[in-house]
Write a protein that holds these residues in place. Structure first.
Motif, PDB file in Angstrom:
ATOM      1  N   ALA A 272       0.828  -1.205   0.000  1.00 47.95           N
ATOM      2  CA  ALA A 272       0.000   0.000   0.000  1.00 47.95           C
ATOM      3  C   ALA A 272       0.863   1.256   0.000  1.00 47.95           C
ATOM      4  N   GLU A 273       1.945   1.227   0.765  1.00 44.71           N
ATOM      5  CA  GLU A 273       2.837   2.390   0.862  1.00 44.71           C
ATOM      6  C   GLU A 273       3.521   2.675  -0.467  1.00 44.71           C
ATOM      7  N   ILE A 274       4.125   1.658  -1.069  1.00 46.39           N
ATOM      8  CA  ILE A 274       4.893   1.919  -2.285  1.00 46.39           C
ATOM      9  C   ILE A 274       3.995   2.189  -3.491  1.00 46.39           C
ATOM     10  N   GLU A 275       2.736   1.747  -3.411  1.00 48.02           N
ATOM     11  CA  GLU A 275       1.813   1.959  -4.529  1.00 48.02           C
ATOM     12  C   GLU A 275       0.889   3.147  -4.306  1.00 48.02           C
ATOM     13  N   GLY A 276       1.077   3.858  -3.206  1.00 50.71           N
ATOM     14  CA  GLY A 276       0.277   5.055  -2.951  1.00 50.71           C
ATOM     15  C   GLY A 276      -1.177   4.776  -2.633  1.00 50.71           C
ATOM     16  N   ARG A 277      -1.418   3.710  -1.871  1.00 50.76           N
ATOM     17  CA  ARG A 277      -2.792   3.338  -1.520  1.00 50.76           C
ATOM     18  C   ARG A 277      -3.089   3.704  -0.063  1.00 50.76           C
ATOM     19  N   GLY A 278      -2.770   4.913   0.294  1.00 49.10           N
ATOM     20  CA  GLY A 278      -2.895   5.342   1.683  1.00 49.10           C
ATOM     21  C   GLY A 278      -4.309   5.490   2.196  1.00 49.10           C
ATOM     22  N   ASP A 279      -5.282   5.456   1.291  1.00 42.81           N
ATOM     23  CA  ASP A 279      -6.671   5.630   1.730  1.00 42.81           C
ATOM     24  C   ASP A 279      -7.386   4.298   1.947  1.00 42.81           C
ATOM     25  N   HIS A 280      -6.643   3.193   1.987  1.00 44.42           N
ATOM     26  CA  HIS A 280      -7.296   1.896   2.194  1.00 44.42           C
ATOM     27  C   HIS A 280      -7.767   1.766   3.646  1.00 44.42           C
ATOM     28  N   ASP A 281      -8.631   0.809   3.880  1.00 46.92           N
ATOM     29  CA  ASP A 281      -9.193   0.563   5.208  1.00 46.92           C
ATOM     30  C   ASP A 281      -8.192  -0.265   6.018  1.00 46.92           C
ATOM     31  N   ARG A 282      -7.358   0.398   6.805  1.00 42.95           N
ATOM     32  CA  ARG A 282      -6.272  -0.279   7.517  1.00 42.95           C
ATOM     33  C   ARG A 282      -6.815  -1.251   8.571  1.00 42.95           C
ATOM     34  N   GLU A 283      -7.872  -0.866   9.251  1.00 47.27           N
ATOM     35  CA  GLU A 283      -8.427  -1.757  10.263  1.00 47.27           C
ATOM     36  C   GLU A 283      -8.922  -3.044   9.622  1.00 47.27           C
ATOM     37  N   LEU A 284      -9.625  -2.926   8.527  1.00 43.66           N
ATOM     38  CA  LEU A 284     -10.140  -4.120   7.844  1.00 43.66           C
ATOM     39  C   LEU A 284      -8.987  -4.982   7.353  1.00 43.66           C
ATOM     40  N   VAL A 285      -7.956  -4.368   6.770  1.00 46.22           N
ATOM     41  CA  VAL A 285      -6.820  -5.143   6.275  1.00 46.22           C
ATOM     42  C   VAL A 285      -6.130  -5.868   7.421  1.00 46.22           C
ATOM     43  N   TYR A 286      -6.009  -5.227   8.580  1.00 48.48           N
ATOM     44  CA  TYR A 286      -5.379  -5.885   9.715  1.00 48.48           C
ATOM     45  C   TYR A 286      -6.200  -7.101  10.160  1.00 48.48           C
ATOM     46  N   VAL A 287      -7.498  -6.921  10.277  1.00 51.71           N
ATOM     47  CA  VAL A 287      -8.360  -8.016  10.732  1.00 51.71           C
ATOM     48  C   VAL A 287      -8.292  -9.191   9.759  1.00 51.71           C
ATOM     49  N   VAL A 288      -8.385  -8.920   8.467  1.00 50.67           N
ATOM     50  CA  VAL A 288      -8.357 -10.031   7.509  1.00 50.67           C
ATOM     51  C   VAL A 288      -6.972 -10.668   7.437  1.00 50.67           C
ATOM     52  N   ALA A 289      -5.919  -9.869   7.622  1.00 50.97           N
ATOM     53  CA  ALA A 289      -4.577 -10.451   7.646  1.00 50.97           C
ATOM     54  C   ALA A 289      -4.436 -11.418   8.815  1.00 50.97           C
ATOM     55  N   MET A 290      -4.929 -11.029   9.979  1.00 48.37           N
ATOM     56  CA  MET A 290      -4.816 -11.890  11.154  1.00 48.37           C
ATOM     57  C   MET A 290      -5.636 -13.173  11.016  1.00 48.37           C
ATOM     58  N   LEU A 291      -6.766 -13.110  10.326  1.00 46.20           N
ATOM     59  CA  LEU A 291      -7.711 -14.232  10.351  1.00 46.20           C
ATOM     60  C   LEU A 291      -7.846 -14.981   9.027  1.00 46.20           C
TER      61      LEU A 291
END
Length: 202
Positions: free
Chosen positions: A44-63
């Motif tokens: 997300a950082e290198i591709e300039g996707r700073g407006d993504h839903d970080r909380e959702l990405v964290y939850v799905v990454a964990m689970l």
């Protein structure tokens, strides 16, 4: 870019997802999901996707792989769909609205797609890119080598190769109509055995 640049969100859902991951994953699988979070944020950082839903990405990454844990192994559903429903239950308890809970399920299912178009689903793309890197070595050259060094140092791969390969192979035998079978047929065991990150730094 360093792992410390991407602290985990300190929300009710994020904390609960981490606690569930710590309770049900082996050490190697727990490190895998932690790396997946950092790879997703790195992309997300290198591709300039700073407006993504970080909380959702964290939850799905964990689970995203919780369906491989024995406690959540579904008799008929694919492991990613089973895990997605675990995430739905968790985010329901955290008070997420129905549409956002559905997003969690969709994104976890999509992580086993061959690819996800970010224009279709940005968070789905980030999780698929992250897990694709950690399991198959895809897009490793897209991230800075120093960042990869730091993430692997903080969260070593350990026995991921054998644990993940054995778990998916078992799912493939018991549920041949699911994506686990496709992963095995498409060479998952070989990808894991010759993974760039398994030999990183040698």
């Amino acid at each position: 870019m360093r792992p410390v640049d991407f602290p985990a969100p300190s929300t009710r859902a994020s904390l609960a997802a981490l606690q569930l991951a710590q309770a049900y994953y082996s050490p190697a699988m727990l490190n895998h999901v932690q790396r997946s979070w950092l790879w997703a944020e790195g992309f997300a950082e290198i591709e300039g996707r700073g407006d993504h839903d970080r909380e959702l990405v964290y939850v799905v990454a964990m689970l995203h792989d919780i369906g491989l844990a024995k406690a959540f192994d579904n008799a008929t559903l694919s492991y990613e769909e089973a895990g997605g429903h675990v995430a739905v239950a968790l985010t329901t308890g955290a008070g997420w609205p129905a549409a956002r809970r559905q997003r969690v399920l969709n994104v976890i299912i999509e992580h086993n797609w061959d690819s996800v178009d970010p224009a279709f689903d940005e968070e789905g793309y980030l999780l698929e890119a992250a897990t694709g890197l950690d399991i198959s070595g895809k897009r490793a050259s897209n991230l800075p080598a120093e960042f990869i060094d730091d993430v692997l140092s903080a969260y070593p791969r350990g026995t991921l190769r054998s644990e993940f390969g054995d778990s998916v192979a078992d799912q493939s035998k018991r549920k041949p109509a699911t994506s686990a079978h496709r992963l095995i047929v498409n060479g998952l065991i070989g990808h894991l055995a010759h993974h760039l990150l398994e030999m990183w730094g040698e």
